[in-house]
Design a protein around this motif. Structure first.
Motif, PDB file in Angstrom:
ATOM      1  N   LEU A 199       5.331   9.845  39.520  1.00  0.00           N
ATOM      2  CA  LEU A 199       6.143   9.145  38.530  1.00  0.00           C
ATOM      3  C   LEU A 199       5.842   9.654  37.114  1.00  0.00           C
ATOM      4  O   LEU A 199       6.743   9.839  36.293  1.00  0.00           O
ATOM      5  N   VAL A 200       4.536   9.862  36.871  1.00  0.00           N
ATOM      6  CA  VAL A 200       4.127  10.284  35.526  1.00  0.00           C
ATOM      7  C   VAL A 200       4.441  11.760  35.299  1.00  0.00           C
ATOM      8  O   VAL A 200       5.019  12.115  34.273  1.00  0.00           O
ATOM      9  N   THR A 201       4.080  12.615  36.270  1.00  0.00           N
ATOM     10  CA  THR A 201       4.243  14.056  36.024  1.00  0.00           C
ATOM     11  C   THR A 201       5.714  14.435  35.862  1.00  0.00           C
ATOM     12  O   THR A 201       6.012  15.356  35.109  1.00  0.00           O
ATOM     13  N   GLU A 202       6.617  13.717  36.523  1.00  0.00           N
ATOM     14  CA  GLU A 202       8.013  14.116  36.358  1.00  0.00           C
ATOM     15  C   GLU A 202       8.545  13.776  34.963  1.00  0.00           C
ATOM     16  O   GLU A 202       9.579  14.275  34.554  1.00  0.00           O
ATOM     17  N   ARG A 203       7.771  12.934  34.220  1.00  0.00           N
ATOM     18  CA  ARG A 203       8.166  12.636  32.841  1.00  0.00           C
ATOM     19  C   ARG A 203       7.574  13.608  31.827  1.00  0.00           C
ATOM     20  O   ARG A 203       7.966  13.612  30.662  1.00  0.00           O
ATOM     21  N   ILE A 204       6.565  14.374  32.260  1.00  0.00           N
ATOM     22  CA  ILE A 204       5.848  15.216  31.286  1.00  0.00           C
ATOM     23  C   ILE A 204       6.765  16.234  30.593  1.00  0.00           C
ATOM     24  O   ILE A 204       6.696  16.376  29.365  1.00  0.00           O
ATOM     25  N   PRO A 205       7.641  16.947  31.312  1.00  0.00           N
ATOM     26  CA  PRO A 205       8.488  17.931  30.618  1.00  0.00           C
ATOM     27  C   PRO A 205       9.299  17.309  29.491  1.00  0.00           C
ATOM     28  O   PRO A 205       9.394  17.890  28.396  1.00  0.00           O
TER      29      PRO A 205
END
Lengths: 291, 308, 321
Positions: free
Chosen positions: B89-95
Motif C-alpha cells: 500500500l505504501v510503496t505504490e504511493r512512493i512514486p
C-alpha cells in the motif's frame, strides 16, 4: 602582617547603551502584545460566543467587501462570527504553543542536567534519545503518536512539547558540564552543596538566558506544528477551534468565502514572523553563541 | 576512516532499533486494537477471534520479538481496513510523492544556495536584506497557507492551473512551488550564515591579505568550507523526501505517501502508520549516514575523530 | 603530631582512546603518590604543568576517587564524592582555585557567595563582613558582582569563601598564576597570613618555586605523576638532590649567578608514553644504564634523610662534597 584594605578603586559595571530594537522587531513586539491581549481578554472583547450561529447571515463578507459592522470579519457557513472564532483560536493556539514550549524546555533541561550529573550510562541513554529524536521528522512522529494514542488536549500539548526537547537537552548538558569541570558549579559542589543547590541556584540561572532564547526560537515552530496538525484535522478537535483548524475548515469555502481562511492564515503568519524576529534579535543580543 | 565508517553504521543501527522499539511501545500503549477496530459493542467471541488472529493474546516480550523479526523480514503487517499488505500500500504511493519532492528539492537547491551565497558576499546590502526578509517569511508561512494562497490566486482567480488532483504535470506545478519556496528559504538562511561564519575566519583574511584574488578566495577557500554545514541540512531534506509532503499532498489532494499517512492516522490504520514511520525513519537514517560519510570526505579532521 | 590527612599510594589513571575500537591507552596522571599533611603546616607541591599536581590536589580533597591507594582524613577514610558525609566534610577542607573569575558565579554578589558555604553547612551568615575584612575586602564590596572586582579582589573573595566554615585544610591550586605579577605578592602574603592566623594546614600547588618556598614548611617535587624529592624547602632549593629538581632550581633567575642554567634535553614528558625505569632518564644529564631498567623509589638519603627518588642520590652527594 599588614593587610590594609585595598584603595577604593571601584570598577563601574560596564554600561552599554542599549540601542532601541529595530523597527521590524518593534512591530513584532506590538503585534505579539496585541495577540496576548486578545488571548487574555478574549471573552470581554469577543462580540459573540464563538459557537453562536446566525443563520440569517451565513457567509457574510467582512467590512469593506460588502459586509456589515455586525460581523467585522464576516461569518462562516453556519453564520458564526469569524472575529469571535479568531479570538478564541488565538487563545487556544497560543496556550497550546506556550504550554508545549514550556514542557519541551523543562523536559529537555531536566534530561540534560541528569546526563551531565550522572554521566556514564544515563548520559549515553539521553544522547541516544537525542539521536533518535533528530532522526525522524517530528511531524511524522507526532502523526504516529496521534494515530496510536488518539487525541486529547493534554496529550496534544505533551506531544508538541517533545518537539525540540533535544535542543534544550544538548544545551543544558553542554553548559552544565563546562560549569562543573572547571567553573563555578565545580567550586560550589566542592563547598558541599547538594546537587539541587548546584543546579537550581547556580547553573539554571546562569544558562537561563540561553534557554529563553532557544524557547523563543522554538515557539513559532510549535505554532506552525500545531496549526499544521489541526489543519489536517488531527490536532485540535471541534467544537474547540484553533488557527490551523479554522484554515482547515475554511478551505472548503475557498472559492465562495476566502475570508474564513484568510483571517486565521494572516494571524498565523504574522505571529510566527513576529516571534521569529524577536527571537533572532534576542539571540543576537543575549547569546551570540547560539546559532 | 574504516573505524569512522563502522562507528556511524553501528550508530545508525542503534537508532533504527530504537525507532522499531518506539513503534512497538506506542502500539502497546495505544490500547487494544480489537476494541478499536471491532468497536466496543462487538460480541466477545468476535473480539477474542480477532485477538487470536492478530497474535494479541501472547505475552508482551513474545509480541515484541515476533514484531521485531517480522519488521526485519520486511513483513510490516496488513492494513487493518482493507487487509492488503501495508508495505505494498505504501510503496505504490512512493512514486507519486517523489514526483513532487524531487523537483521541489531541485528548486530548493537552485534558489536557496545561490541566494544564500550572494547574500553573504554582499552582506548588509539591499539584496542581502531582501533575501533575509524573504527567507524569514518563507520559513514563517506554513505550507498549507502558502499552498492555499497559490490556489486562490492561480487556480480560483486566474484559472491558469488546476487546484488539485494528479491528472497531468500541470497539476504538480503548484505543489512543487509550495514545497520548494519554504525549503529554499531555510536553505538560503542556512547557507548565508555558514558562509558568513567561514568568511570571518582568519584563514580567509590571511588569504585575501596576501593578495589572492577575492574570486579565488571565495571559490577555493570559502565555498568548500561553508559546504560542510550546508551538507547536513541538504541531507535532512533528502532524508525527508518521503515525509516532507504530508501537508502539501493534503492541500492539493495528491495521492502520495503523505496523504496516505493522514488518512491512515484519521482511520487509526496502525499497520500503515507504522510502515510509513519505519520507512521514513530508515530513509532519514540512511541519509544521515551518507551525510556523515560525506563529512568524512569533506573534512579531513573528522576522519580519525571520535564521536563526541 | 598526628596527621590531619594521609594519602597512601594514590594512583589516578585516565584512559585515552583513539577511535571507538582503538586500543585504549592508560594515562597515569598520578602514579603512586603518598603524602602527609599535619595540622597548621604547609606542604608545597611543585612540578611542571601536566605532572599530576592538580590531580593530586583533587584526589586529596576527595573530589575524585583514586584508582588505587587511599586518603584518610583525621584517621577516617575519605567518603565517596557526593555522599552526604562527603558533603559534610567539605566544611573541614576547602579549595582555592587558579581562575577566580571562573570559580565565582557571575550572577551572584560576592556577599551571597561568601555566605553560601555557611548556608550549606547551617552556620550563621552574620560572619560574612568579618570574613571579607579578614581577606582585605571592604564591607561595601559584598554587594558587588565578580566582574566588578579586580583579579586580586576576586581571589580574595574566593579565599574568604573557602575560609567561611573554618576549614582545617586548604588546598590552593595555582592560586596566583592567573593574577597580575603586581598582585601575586599581595595574595601570597594574604595566604601566609591566613595560614598562620588560623593555623590551618595547606597544600600549596604551584609551578612557581619562589612562591612555594615562601609559604611551605615542606616541599615535594613531582615529575610525571610521582614525587621525586621531598624535604625542607630551604635545603631542597639550596642543594637539590634529584637531577630534575636541580634543573628546576637552576632555572630561577637570580642576581650574580655563577653556575650556568641546566637546560633539560628532549621533549616535555608525555604521561601516555611513560619512559621505562626512571621516568626522567631520557632528559637526565646523569642517566646511567640502571635508570632505564629500574624505577627508583622515594627513599631517605643516607646522609641527611631527605627523601629522593634517584639511583644516584648518594653518589652525587658524595661527588658534590
Amino acid at each position: 602582617m599588614p593587610e590594609a584594605p585595598l584603595p577604593a578603586v571601584t570598577i563601574a559595571p560596564p554600561r552599554i547603551a542599549r540601542p532601541r530594537p529595530p523597527v521590524l522587531v518593534m512591530c513584532g513586539l506590538i503585534w505579539l502584545a496585541l495577540m496576548l491581549a486578545m488571548a487574555v481578554l478574549g471573552d470581554l472583547i469577543s462580540p459573540f460566543p464563538y459557537t453562536q450561529m446566525d443563520l440569517r447571515n451565513r457567509l457574510s463578507p467582512p467590512v469593506g467587501f460588502g459586509g456589515a459592522w455586525l460581523h467585522p470579519l464576516g461569518t462562516d457557513e453556519l453564520g458564526r462570527d469569524v472575529l469571535s472564532r479568531l479570538i478564541s483560536s488565538i487563545r487556544t493556539s497560543l496556550v497550546i504553543a506556550f504550554g508545549a514550549t514550556v514542557v519541551g524546555a523543562v523536559l529537555g533541561t531536566t534530561l540534560g542536567f541528569l546526563a551531565a550529573h550522572f554521566r556514564g550510562i544515563v548520559e549515553q541513554a539521553v544522547m541516544a534519545l537525542v539521536d533518535f529524536s533528530a532522526s525522524i521528522p517530528f511531524l511524522i512522529l507526532a502523526l504516529a503518536v496521534l494515530a496510536f494514542l488518539g487525541n486529547s488536549m493534554g496529550l496534544f500539548v505533551l506531544l508538541l512539547g517533545l518537539h525540540a526537547w533535544e535542543r534544550y537537552a544538548r544545551i543544558a548538558r553542554g553548559l552544565a558540564l563546562s560549569a562543573s569541570a572547571q567553573g563555578y558549579a565545580g567550586a560550589v559542589r566542592q563547598l558541599g552543596a547538594s546537587p539541587w543547590r548546584v543546579y537550581g541556584r547556580h547553573i539554571l540561572p546562569n544558562i537561563a538566558s540561553t534557554l529563553i532564547v532557544s524557547m523563543t526560537l522554538a515557539f513559532p515552530e510549535v505554532i506552525l506544528l500545531e496549526s499544521g496538525l489541526s489543519f489536517l484535522g488531527l490536532g485540535v478537535q471541534p467544537p474547540d477551534t484553533s488557527l490551523g483548524n479554522m484554515v482547515g475548515y475554511g478551505r472548503e469555502y475557498l472559492t465562495r468565502a476566502p475570508w474564513i481562511l484568510l483571517a486565521p492564515a494572516v494571524v498565523i503568519v504574522l505571529t510566527t514572523l513576529s516571534v521569529s524576529l524577536i527571537g533572532d534579535w534576542l539571540r543576537d543580543r543575549l547569546d551570540p553563541t547560539l546559532r | 576512516m574504516l573505524r569512522f565508517f563502522t562507528f556511524r553504521l553501528l550508530r545508525a543501527a542503534v537508532t533504527l532499533t530504537m525507532v522499531v522499539t518506539f513503534a512497538f511501545l506506542v502500539l502497546i500503549a495505544s490500547g487494544d486494537p480489537a476494541d478499536i477496530i471491532m468497536g466496543s459493542d462487538a460480541p466477545p467471541e468476535a473480539i477474542e477471534a480477532f485477538r487470536q488472529a492478530w497474535g494479541l493474546d501472547r505475552p508482551i516480550w513474545v509480541q515484541y520479538l515476533s514484531y521485531f523479526s517480522a519488521v526485519l523480514s520486511g513483513d510490516l503487517g496488513r492494513s487493518m481496513r482493507d487487509g492488503r499488505d501495508a508495505i505494498v500500500l505504501v510503496t505504490e504511493r512512493i512514486p507519486a510523492t517523489l514526483a513532487l519532492t524531487l523537483p521541489a528539492l531541485a528548486l530548493k537547491l537552485v534558489i536557496g544556495i545561490p541566494a544564500g551565497i550572494y547574500a553573504a558576499l554582499h552582506r548588509n546590502s539591499l539584496a542581502d536584506r531582501m533575501v533575509m526578509v524573504l527567507a524569514v517569511a518563507g520559513f514563517t508561512i506554513p505550507s498549507f497557507v502558502l499552498g492555499l494562497l497559490l490556489v486562490l490566486v492561480f487556480a480560483v482567480q486566474l484559472g491558469w492551473l488546476p487546484s488539485g488532483g494528479q491528472e497531468s504535470w500541470r497539476h504538480a506545478i503548484l505543489p512543487v512551488i509550495t514545497l520548494g519556496i519554504g525549503g529554499a528559504a531555510v536553505l538560503a538562511r542556512f547557507t548565508r550564515s555558514a558562509m558568513l561564519e567561514v568568511l570571518g575566519q582568519p584563514y580567509i583574511r590571511t588569504a585575501s591579505a596576501k593578495g589572492v584574488a577575492w574570486r579565488d578566495v571565495v571559490s577555493r577557500h570559502a565555498l568548500p568550507n561553508a559546504a560542510i554545514p550546508t551538507v547536513t541540512i541538504i541531507g535532512f531534506m533528502v532524508g525527508s523526501l518521503l515525509a516532507g509532503a504530508v501537508v502539501v499532498e493534503s492541500v492539493f489532494s495528491w495521492p502520495g505517501v503523505g496523504r496516505l499517512l493522514v488518512t491512515a492516522v484519521a482511520n487509526r490504520d496502525l499497520a500503515v502508520v507504522q510502515c510509513i514511520l519505519l520507512l521514513v525513519a530508515a530513509t532519514m537514517i540512511t541519509a544521515n549516514l551518507v551525510v556523515d560519510l560525506l563529512y568524512g570526505l569533506l573534512d579531513p579532521r573528522l576522519r580519525g575523530a571520535r564521536s563526541h | 603530631m598526628s596527621a590531619l590527612l594521609e594519602a597512601q599510594g594514590l594512583v589516578r589513571r585516565y584512559s585515552m582512546r583513539s577511535g571507538l575500537f582503538g586500543a585504549s591507552v592508560d594515562l597515569r596522571a598520578v602514579d603512586g603518590v603518598s603524602l602527609t599533611l599535619e595540622p597548621g603546616r604547609t606542604l608545597g607541591l611543585v612540578g611542571e604543568s601536566g605532572c599530576g599536581k592538580s590531580t593530586t590536589g583533587r584526589l586529596v580533597l576527595g573530589m575524585e576517587r583514586p584508582d588505587a591507594g587511599a586518603v584518610r582524613v583525621e584517621g577516617r577514610p575519605m567518603p565517596a564524592p557526593g555522599s552526604a558525609e562527603w558533603r559534610r566534610l567539605r566544611a573541614r577542607m576547602q579549595m582555592v582555585f587558579q581562575d577566580p573569575l571562573g570559580a565565582l558565579d557571575r550572577r551572584l554578589t560576592i556577599g551571597a557567595q561568601v555566605a553560601e558555604p555557611l548556608e550549606i553547612h547551617g552556620l550563621d551568615t552574620a560572619r560574612v563582613p568579618a570574613l571579607l575584612a579578614g581577606v582585605g575586602l571592604r564591607p561595601d564590596q559584598a554587594a558587588r558582582y565578580p566582574h566588578e572586582l579586580s583579579g586580586g579582589q576576586r581571589q580574595r573573595a574566593v579565599i574568604a569563601r573557602a575560609l567561611a566554615t573554618d576549614p582545617a585544610l586548604l588546598v590552593c591550586d595555582e592560586p596566583i598564576s592567573a593574577l597580575d605579577v603586581s598582585i601575586q605578592a599581595q595574595v601570597m602574603n594574604l595566604l601566609q597570613d591566613v595560614q598562620e592566623r588560623l593555623g590551618l594546614a595547606m597544600l600549596f600547588i604551584s609551578h612557581d618555586l619562589r612562591a612555594v618556598r615562601q609559604v611551605s614548611h615542606r616541599v615535594a617535587v613531582m615529575y610525571l605523576g610521582r614525587i621525586v624529592e621531598e624535604g625542607e624547602p630551604d635545603a631542597v632549593f639550596a642543594a637539590p638532590a634529584h637531577p630534575y629538581t636541580q634543573a628546576l632550581v637552576s632555572a630561577i633567575p637570580r642576581r650574580g649567578r655563577a653556575g650556568g642554567r641546566i637546560v633539560l634535553k628532549g621533549d616535555p614528558p608525555n604521561p601516555a608514553a611513560r619512559p621505562s625505569g626512571c621516568a626522567f632518564h631520557p632528559r637526565c644529564a646523569h642517566a646511567i644504564a640502571r635508570r632505564r631498567a629500574e624505577a627508583p623509589v622515594l627513599a631517605p638519603r643516607a646522609t641527611d634523610g631527605r627523601a629522593v627518588a634517584c639511583h644516584l642520590a648518594d653518589t652525587m652527594l658524595a661527588e658534590a662534597a
